[in-house]
Design a protein around this motif. Structure first.
Motif, PDB file in Angstrom:
ATOM      1  N   ASN A  68       0.481  -1.064  -0.292  1.00 43.43           N
ATOM      2  CA  ASN A  68      -0.120   0.388   0.152  1.00 43.43           C
ATOM      3  C   ASN A  68       0.868   1.039  -0.016  1.00 43.43           C
ATOM      4  N   GLU A 693     -15.195   3.540   6.333  1.00 45.60           N
ATOM      5  CA  GLU A 693     -13.871   2.363   7.043  1.00 45.60           C
ATOM      6  C   GLU A 693     -13.989   3.164   7.918  1.00 45.60           C
ATOM      7  N   ALA A 718      -4.412   1.172  13.524  1.00 47.08           N
ATOM      8  CA  ALA A 718      -5.870   0.743  12.598  1.00 47.08           C
ATOM      9  C   ALA A 718      -6.063   2.575  11.726  1.00 47.08           C
ATOM     10  N   GLY A 721      -3.393   3.011   9.194  1.00 49.45           N
ATOM     11  CA  GLY A 721      -3.810   1.830   8.507  1.00 49.45           C
ATOM     12  C   GLY A 721      -2.557   0.603   8.141  1.00 49.45           C
ATOM     13  N   ASN A 724      -4.725  -4.041  10.183  1.00 49.23           N
ATOM     14  CA  ASN A 724      -6.182  -4.386   9.720  1.00 49.23           C
ATOM     15  C   ASN A 724      -7.525  -4.076  10.414  1.00 49.23           C
ATOM     16  N   HIS A 727     -12.865  -7.545  12.012  1.00 49.23           N
ATOM     17  CA  HIS A 727     -13.515  -7.850  11.098  1.00 49.23           C
ATOM     18  C   HIS A 727     -15.169  -8.465  11.410  1.00 49.23           C
TER      19      HIS A 727
END
Length: 769
Positions: A68, A693, A718, A721, A724, A727
């Motif tokens: 990234n 997000e 977080a 970035g 992660n 989830h």
């Protein structure tokens, strides 16, 4: 280490290397850039830039350039140490240029990030120092951490400063040379072979660099024959050696020859007052033979220092033009005053300018400084009567005062029971090491214009704007009722009195006098966050990037409280009203009245219910809490910032929409979280996907099981970035709040839950990088 060192040769001769530079004695490493004369003399390398000077890593740390585009330095456990914050910026490679500049570049070879934009303590030929950047010295030749001194550009002047509170400038360029500005109007100064702005420098044959050092000097080094040698001392050419604030340490005197000594004044009994801290190192300063203690202020006196001058006035409090006697008496009556400097008036020898010094830096030996007088506070030993005098006094007066003493003692015992708590607290603040400045009530009333400029008010008191005599703007919180707020006052001073972090509001001082309790903070010109996100008539809506920055600032402040101090600190009242914004919209945590200090080895604590309904985690109903109660409150506040509304909004037309968390759950179930983005801001709507997000970070913080919530350091990762977001999140955020009736019951009896963690005076570390 997973990173292989980069190596390049500069066009002018020196070699540069970028990699891990380690101290094998302490098992500490920097990710650093080094300069050395040639490829065979790496042992003579010098660090000229580093990423993690305040947070060294161990041998098994890693440096990764992720897909990234983010370059990140991590501890062995995966926790983030440092990052370039270039996520999503199309970085395709890393290069070390021949000038010694570490560069991240994109597909078009354009610079995305470079080490030249983030200098530490050194500059290389070809490097530019731009307004907004700082060189900061190391603590010492063996300690890589940030030290006392800084070099930067301000108002087209080159400034050298000791980073005290407030900063102590010891050099400002005036007519030496003009500093240019670039196309955007920013001032800059370039270091080239042969010059640094208007300074003429020698031309190096092999290698050269410039460094701001631990003593405040800016020295140019170049390679000569077999070692690095000092080519010039830039600032000393203009200001001499004695201008550096700590050149001879506290109370030390610097002579014209640059030699250090202690004041040698004696009184009529030939009593000496000062001694060197270390006999063989006079530059480390002096100490009082009779140290002062505010507990025994009645025994304080002043000793005059003759034939000296003093220039470090930025840290002083100016009393203004007054008489010498008033100046001296003011210092004796002021606990924080350790010395006083009196500058005689040119027109009236009986008056002059009076400066109170809360810390005594170095003096300068000056036989011609007859217009300046300095007095240092010391402590006399309590006077004791001789044995014969005591016997004679007891014999002659014993009978006369016997009855009186008995009656007086009885009355004293009764009075002592009522006053002992107040006296102990007052004495405690005199003794607490590192406590902020103690102000008198009359002084604070004067600087606030009799408490006429009100900034706001809350449950514990009212806040007023004021201006200290040195021009510093302040905010003064006056606690309105003594008994209910005494514990709040103690917690506030204990908690933030000794800690410093860019995202914590600085406590400048306090007042504890009779029934008055006041707290003095740095002034935050943009006020509290709530007025920027909740106001119905807000003219300026906060843009997305600014809201994101504010959230990150708050997270960093909380992470420091939880992990960066020797004792954990639970804030316990995180909400927008307690987040203040300075003139640049930097966010800082405030209002530590409910905070709790926790030993590092404690993971849970029992305490009475505290906080604000709507922001309180569900575990408040149980027996124990952890720092995760702050994480929960942070999650509620993040949703408020992103949605632009309060967690309880009674103005909503539908009753089901009044509670933000229940509305958020419904929209999540309907997969309509974009509807939750602040509709008052076009910029927020434009970045809707990014906002949603970030909402997931808030949900992660709002998990009903505190064990599933992230720590604040993980939250920072977080947000940046680096890690992660979890989830498998539970979006059932409703019916988890502490009932308001429970809060009311606990306020009636604060000890119901039991205070098992004793609030002790804290010894806290400085801020982490």
């Amino acid at each position: 280490m997973t990173f292989q060192p980069l190596l390049t040769r500069g066009s002018s001769g020196p070699w540069f290397s970028c990699g891990f530079y380690c101290n094998y004695t302490t098992n500490e490493c920097l990710f650093a850039l080094l300069i050395f004369p040639n490829s065979t003399m790496t042992k003579n390398s010098k660090v000229v830039w580093s990423a993690n000077r305040n947070n060294p890593v161990s041998f098994n740390a890693t440096l990764d350039l992720a897909e990234n585009g983010n370059l990140a330095l991590k501890h062995a456990n995966g926790s983030l140490v440092w990052t370039t914050n270039t996520r999503g910026k199309s970085v395709v490679g890393l290069n070390l240029t021949e000038m010694g500049n570490l560069v991240l570049f994109d597909r078009e070879n354009a610079v995305v990030w470079q080490s030249f934009d983030h200098p530490t303590d050194s500059l290389l030929p070809g490097q530019v120092l731009v307004a907004g950047q700082k060189l900061i010295s190391n603590k010492s030749s063996t300690d890589w951490g940030e030290g006392l001194y800084a070099l930067f550009l301000s108002n087209t002047k080159l400034v050298a400063s000791m980073e005290s509170d407030p900063p102590q400038h010891y050099y400002e360029s005036n007519n030496e040379f003009a500093i240019p500005t670039d196309k955007t109007g920013r001032a800059y100064i370039r270091f080239e072979h042969g010059s640094f702005g208007g300074y003429n420098l020698s031309l190096a044959v092999k290698a050269q660099f410039m460094s701001l050092e631990a003593d405040g000097h800016v020295r140019l080094y170049e390679w000569r024959r077999s070692d690095w040698e000092k080519a010039s001392d830039l600032l000393s050419l203009f200001v001499g050696d004695c201008v550096y604030p700590m050149v001879c340490g506290n109370y030390g005197i610097c002579s014209d020859e640059g030699q250090c000594s202690c004041p040698d004044q004696e009184d009529k009994t030939r009593t000496r007052y000062f001694k060197q801290k270390f006999e063989r190192q006079p530059d480390l300063g002096c100490s009082l033979i009779r140290p002062i203690s505010c507990e025994f202020h009645q025994f304080h006196s002043l000793v005059e220092l003759k034939d000296i001058s003093y220039s470090s006035f930025s840290m002083s409090t100016s009393v203004g033009e007054t008489s010498l006697d008033y100046c001296k008496n003011t210092c004796l009556k002021t606990c924080s005053c350790k010395a006083v400097v009196f500058q005689k008036s040119l027109w009236n020898s009986s008056t002059g300018n009076c400066y109170l010094l809360p810390e005594v830096l170095s003096f300068t030996d000056s036989r011609t400084a007859n217009m300046t007088i300095a007095y240092v506070k010391f402590q006399n030993p309590p006077k004791m009567e001789t044995k014969s005098a005591a016997i004679a006094l007891g014999t002659s007066l014993g009978a006369l005062f016997g009855v009186y003493l008995i009656i007086r003692n009885i009355l004293f015992i009764i009075w002592e029971k009522n006053e002992s708590k107040k006296v102990e607290k007052d004495r405690y603040f005199h003794q607490l090491p590192g406590t902020p400045t103690r102000f008198s009530y009359e002084y604070l009333r004067a600087v606030t214009e009799n408490f006429s400029r009100k900034l706001g008010e809350g449950g514990f008191g009212t806040v007023f704007e004021g201006t200290l005599h040195n021009g510093t703007k302040i905010a003064v919180k006056r606690l309105d009722k003594l008994e209910p707020v005494e514990k709040t006052f103690l917690a506030e001073v204990e908690t933030i009195g000794n800690i410093h972090h860019v995202n914590l509001v600085r406590l400048i001082g306090f007042c504890i006098e009779n029934s008055y309790r006041l707290l003095v903070y740095e002034y935050m010109s943009n006020g509290s966050l709530n007025k920027w996100i909740f106001s119905e008539h807000q003219v300026v809506c906060l843009r997305w990037q600014l809201r994101r920055k504010i959230i990150l600032d708050i997270a960093k402040g909380l992470a420091y409280l939880h992990e960066g101090c020797r004792q954990k600190i639970f804030h316990l009242d995180i909400k927008p009203q307690n987040i203040l914004l300075d003139e640049n919209f930097n966010a800082k945590l405030s209002d530590f009245g409910l905070s709790k200090l926790i030993d590092k080895d404690q993971s849970k604590v029992v305490t009475a219910i505290k906080g604000t309904p709507g922001y309180m985690a569900p575990e408040w109903l149980g027996s124990f809490i952890t720092e995760k109660v702050d994480v929960y409150s942070f999650g509620v506040m993040v949703l408020e910032i992103l949605c632009g509304r309060r967690n309880l909004d009674r103005s909503q037309p539908e009753e089901d929409d009044m509670h933000l968390l229940s509305l958020f759950k419904r929209r999540a179930d309907e997969k309509r979280l974009l509807d939750m983005v602040d509709k008052q801001s076009e910029d927020m709507q434009l970045h809707g996907a990014e906002v949603v997000e970030l909402m997931k970070v808030a949900v992660w913080c709002l998990q009903s099981d505190f064990k599933k919530r992230p720590s604040m350091s993980v939250v920072i990762q977080a947000l940046e970035g680096v890690v992660n977001i979890e989830h498998n999140l539970d979006y059932n955020l409703t019916d988890q709040q502490v009932p308001r009736r429970t809060i009311a019951a606990m306020e009636d009896n604060q000890d119901v839950a039991g205070e098992v963690t004793l609030l002790m005076p804290s010894v806290l570390s400085g801020p982490r990088s």
